[in-house]
Write a protein that holds these residues in place. Structure first.
Motif, PDB file in Angstrom:
ATOM      1  N   LYS A 251     -42.739  26.688  55.213  1.00 21.53           N
ATOM      2  CA  LYS A 251     -42.927  26.440  53.789  1.00 21.53           C
ATOM      3  C   LYS A 251     -41.569  26.210  53.139  1.00 21.53           C
ATOM      4  N   TYR A 252     -41.559  25.345  52.136  1.00 22.30           N
ATOM      5  CA  TYR A 252     -40.353  25.043  51.385  1.00 22.30           C
ATOM      6  C   TYR A 252     -40.612  25.377  49.919  1.00 22.30           C
ATOM      7  N   MET A 253     -39.736  26.184  49.337  1.00 19.38           N
ATOM      8  CA  MET A 253     -39.916  26.667  47.972  1.00 19.38           C
ATOM      9  C   MET A 253     -40.093  25.506  46.990  1.00 19.38           C
ATOM     10  N   GLY A 254     -39.236  24.501  47.087  1.00 15.57           N
ATOM     11  CA  GLY A 254     -39.313  23.375  46.162  1.00 15.57           C
ATOM     12  C   GLY A 254     -40.666  22.679  46.214  1.00 15.57           C
ATOM     13  N   ARG A 255     -41.161  22.462  47.411  1.00 20.82           N
ATOM     14  CA  ARG A 255     -42.464  21.814  47.562  1.00 20.82           C
ATOM     15  C   ARG A 255     -43.576  22.682  46.991  1.00 20.82           C
ATOM     16  N   GLU A 256     -43.537  23.962  47.306  1.00 14.19           N
ATOM     17  CA  GLU A 256     -44.583  24.870  46.826  1.00 14.19           C
ATOM     18  C   GLU A 256     -44.583  24.949  45.298  1.00 14.19           C
TER      19      GLU A 256
ATOM     20  N   ASP B 297     -46.899  23.482  40.139  1.00 13.14           N
ATOM     21  CA  ASP B 297     -46.723  22.816  38.844  1.00 13.14           C
ATOM     22  C   ASP B 297     -47.808  21.768  38.627  1.00 13.14           C
ATOM     23  N   ASN B 298     -48.063  20.955  39.631  1.00 16.58           N
ATOM     24  CA  ASN B 298     -49.106  19.928  39.516  1.00 16.58           C
ATOM     25  C   ASN B 298     -50.485  20.544  39.305  1.00 16.58           C
ATOM     26  N   LEU B 299     -50.784  21.605  40.040  1.00 12.50           N
ATOM     27  CA  LEU B 299     -52.081  22.267  39.896  1.00 12.50           C
ATOM     28  C   LEU B 299     -52.258  22.868  38.503  1.00 12.50           C
ATOM     29  N   ILE B 300     -51.209  23.494  37.996  1.00 13.33           N
ATOM     30  CA  ILE B 300     -51.293  24.084  36.655  1.00 13.33           C
ATOM     31  C   ILE B 300     -51.455  22.990  35.610  1.00 13.33           C
ATOM     32  N   LYS B 301     -50.696  21.911  35.723  1.00 13.82           N
ATOM     33  CA  LYS B 301     -50.837  20.792  34.771  1.00 13.82           C
ATOM     34  C   LYS B 301     -52.262  20.242  34.801  1.00 13.82           C
ATOM     35  N   ARG B 302     -52.792  20.054  35.993  1.00 15.10           N
ATOM     36  CA  ARG B 302     -54.156  19.531  36.129  1.00 15.10           C
ATOM     37  C   ARG B 302     -55.171  20.500  35.522  1.00 15.10           C
TER      38      ARG B 302
ATOM     39  N   ILE C  50     -34.416  29.651  38.664  1.00 17.17           N
ATOM     40  CA  ILE C  50     -33.845  28.820  37.594  1.00 17.17           C
ATOM     41  C   ILE C  50     -32.319  28.939  37.603  1.00 17.17           C
ATOM     42  N   LYS C  51     -31.828  30.165  37.730  1.00 23.77           N
ATOM     43  CA  LYS C  51     -30.381  30.384  37.767  1.00 23.77           C
ATOM     44  C   LYS C  51     -29.761  29.685  38.977  1.00 23.77           C
ATOM     45  N   ASN C  52     -30.384  29.831  40.138  1.00 26.88           N
ATOM     46  CA  ASN C  52     -29.854  29.197  41.347  1.00 26.88           C
ATOM     47  C   ASN C  52     -29.788  27.682  41.203  1.00 26.88           C
ATOM     48  N   VAL C  53     -30.837  27.098  40.682  1.00 23.73           N
ATOM     49  CA  VAL C  53     -30.896  25.638  40.562  1.00 23.73           C
ATOM     50  C   VAL C  53     -29.942  25.144  39.480  1.00 23.73           C
TER      51      VAL C  53
END
Length: 146
Positions: free
Chosen positions: A5-10, A15-20, A140-143
């Motif tokens: 699993k990759y954090m960015g992908r997850e 995000d897409n699921l919540i928007k939908r 958020i801080k890391n990115v």
């Protein structure tokens, strides 16, 4: 073999699921006249009613570029959701204000916000949510560290 699993992908999938989900909820209550990002901006302006809010505030709050904020604000002006008001003493600075149309939409959205939030956090304890928000803050801080 277990899939890595990759954090960015997850986070992107989430995000897409919540928007939908939010868009589907809005459609059920006939708030389909606005996009999700317009809804977040209307909510932000409602939450800061009486305070001066400028495009730069939206850039900071939603972590978007100046050009993206400009496009969104221009479209919202075209849709009759917000207006720009000159600020005395600085003609370049424009305060963002909700129109009566956006205020009415915001009231509809507020009635549905708690329903959406309850669905998203369903099954999480207060402690788990606190921990989750601390993880989000750390990401958020890391990115943001460039």
């Amino acid at each position: 073999m277990k899939e890595k699993k990759y954090m960015g992908r997850e986070l992107r999938v989430l995000d897409n699921l919540i928007k939908r989900f939010i868009d589907n909820q809005m459609n059920k209550v006939k708030i389909n006249r606005i996009t999700g990002s317009n809804g977040w901006i209307i909510g932000y302006l409602r939450d800061h009613e009486g305070e001066p809010v400028y495009q730069k505030d939206l850039e900071c709050e939603f972590n978007i570029t100046r050009s993206t904020a400009s496009k969104v604000v221009n479209l919202m002006v075209e849709k009759g959701l917000i207006t720009r008001e000159s600020v005395p003493g600085d003609a370049r600075l424009k305060r963002l204000l909700l129109t009566p149309k956006a205020i009415a939409l915001g009231e509809e959205m507020e009635r549905n916000r708690d329903l959406v939030e309850a669905r998203i956090v369903k099954g999480f304890s207060d402690e788990e949510l606190e921990q989750f928000y601390s993880y989000i803050d750390r990401i958020i801080k890391n990115v943001s560290e460039g």
